[in-house]
Design an enzyme around this catalytic site. Structure first.
Site, PDB file in Angstrom:
ATOM      1  N   HIS A   1       1.828   4.540  -2.905  1.00 53.19           N
ATOM      2  CA  HIS A   1       1.994   5.988  -2.769  1.00 53.19           C
ATOM      3  C   HIS A   1       3.373   6.427  -3.260  1.00 53.19           C
ATOM      4  CE1 HIS A   1      -1.694   6.482  -0.586  1.00 53.19           C
ATOM      5  NE2 HIS A   1      -1.300   5.799   0.468  1.00 53.19           N
TER       6      HIS A   1
ATOM      7  N   HIS B   1       0.834  -1.209   0.000  1.00 51.78           N
ATOM      8  CA  HIS B   1       0.000   0.000   0.000  1.00 51.78           C
ATOM      9  C   HIS B   1       0.866   1.256   0.000  1.00 51.78           C
ATOM     10  CE1 HIS B   1      -3.571   2.419   1.490  1.00 51.78           C
ATOM     11  NE2 HIS B   1      -2.568   3.185   1.882  1.00 51.78           N
ATOM     12  N   GLU B   2       1.851   1.298   0.896  1.00 54.49           N
ATOM     13  CA  GLU B   2       2.718   2.471   0.995  1.00 54.49           C
ATOM     14  C   GLU B   2       3.603   2.617  -0.237  1.00 54.49           C
ATOM     15  OE1 GLU B   2       2.168   4.608   3.200  1.00 54.49           O
ATOM     16  OE2 GLU B   2       0.853   3.393   4.453  1.00 54.49           O
TER      17      GLU B   2
END
Length: 374
Positions: free
Chosen positions: A63, A59-60
């Protein structure tokens, strides 16, 4: 990264884990073993948490890698017991870019959901309302449910969570960036109150931690953005302390204390004695006085070199440097000479003066610099 261990690098981005995460794993393994399932059940439970945090890392990375496409580097990713944090060095220049960066994390969870559902035929637990049914469901079913939760929960408009950043980016397409941030922060703080009330009424302490994170994070970023707008176009020279004193390494701490009490300066550069400049901070001075008394020498308690900034450099960048390094002050250089000191206290005083004079900046997005957490 203090209190964190480096796991390695992924796509050139350092990955850290906070030490409290290791305690969480050990506790879950022990809890699973003591519930009667034996060591195998405990290890399976610990393995499930590791799988969840692998999803958090992805998920990170969503980004971070999306931000990289817009020329924005990521300092690092840190795993915490409540989730992950990707520290972007600045916000993308355009609201549309920030929108894509904010959506990239939940999009990764959506891809995981689709892969588990359609490729591996994994289904959700039989009852998502029954916590006991969830706990006793299969490994992959629980992992699917976690990703559904991560995608949905992160899209709530609770700034600085992903949904709040999406809201800020959409608002910034129509409003000045500072105003958009304040509106998004206010919405986020209302969400934090809702999280806190729900957590208290339902005995969910994790929601209380999340509420605290959202409240503090929203206010901190709103203040930071307003500060950058107020300092737009301001140079270091306008905020530096010009009436400052230096000390010699063989001065006593008693002499340093006298200089401290005589004025408003808190940190004292030492006259050059070698290749590396040194500084005596107020904290080190107090520690030295307590440990060895007023006759101890300054050089025994001086710390490493303070950062140096040019007098005509942007103040926003200098403030970011001070915060990144955790430095008490910076030496201001002009024509190769030290002409002043810069501290965050000086910057705060300048902000108060500019606010009193109505010089608060226009909130232009072109001033976006510094560190931002996703």
């Amino acid at each position: 990264m203090s209190w964190s261990w480096k796991l390695g690098r992924v796509a050139g981005i350092p990955i850290y884990v906070h030490w409290t995460f290791a305690i969480l794993i050990v506790w879950l393994v022990a809890a699973g073993a003591m519930e009667g399932g034996g060591l195998a059940a405990g290890l399976l439970q610990g393995g499930f948490v590791l799988a969840v945090f692998a999803c958090v890392v992805l998920h990170e990375l969503g980004h971070a890698l999306t931000a990289r496409r817009f020329g924005v580097p990521t300092s690092d990713i840190t795993l915490l017991p409540i989730g992950g944090v990707a520290r972007l060095q600045r916000i993308p220049e355009k609201p549309a870019q920030e929108l894509l960066v904010a959506l990239a994390g939940p999009a990764v969870n959506l891809i995981i959901i689709l892969a588990l559902w359609f490729v591996f035929q994994v289904r959700l637990p039989s009852s998502t309302a029954d916590s006991d049914a969830i706990l006793h469901s299969g490994f992959w079913s629980k992992l699917l449910l976690v990703n559904v939760f991560l995608a949905g929960f992160n899209m709530l408009p609770a700034f600085p969570m992903d949904g709040g950043r999406v809201l800020r980016a959409l608002l910034a397409m129509k409003l000045p960036y500072t105003r958009a941030t304040r509106v998004a922060a206010s919405v986020g703080q209302l969400m934090a109150i809702a999280f806190g009330l729900f957590g208290l009424s339902n005995g969910a302490p994790m929601l209380l931690f999340i509420a605290l994170f959202v409240w503090i994070g929203a206010e901190a970023e709103a203040v930071q953005v307003a500060e950058k707008a107020a300092l737009k176009g301001v140079t270091v020279h306008e905020a530096m302390l010009t009436d400052f004193h230096t000390l010699h390494g063989d001065d006593t701490l008693g002499r340093a204390a006298e200089v401290l009490l005589a004025g408003s300066q808190h940190d004292f550069p030492l006259e050059p004695e070698g290749d590396e400049p040194m500084v005596l901070t107020r904290a080190n001075l107090m520690a030295g006085l307590a440990a060895k008394g007023a006759d101890a020498l300054v050089r025994e308690f001086a710390s490493g070199a303070p950062p140096a900034v040019a007098a005509d450099s942007p103040l926003v960048a200098a403030v970011a440097l001070l915060r990144e390094r955790g430095a008490p002050c910076a030496q201001v250089i002009q024509d190769g000479q030290v002409v002043g000191l810069l501290t965050l206290e000086n910057v705060g005083e300048l902000l108060m003066v500019r606010e009193a004079l109505g010089q608060t900046g226009d909130g232009s997005i072109s001033t976006r610099e510094g560190e931002n957490v996703y």
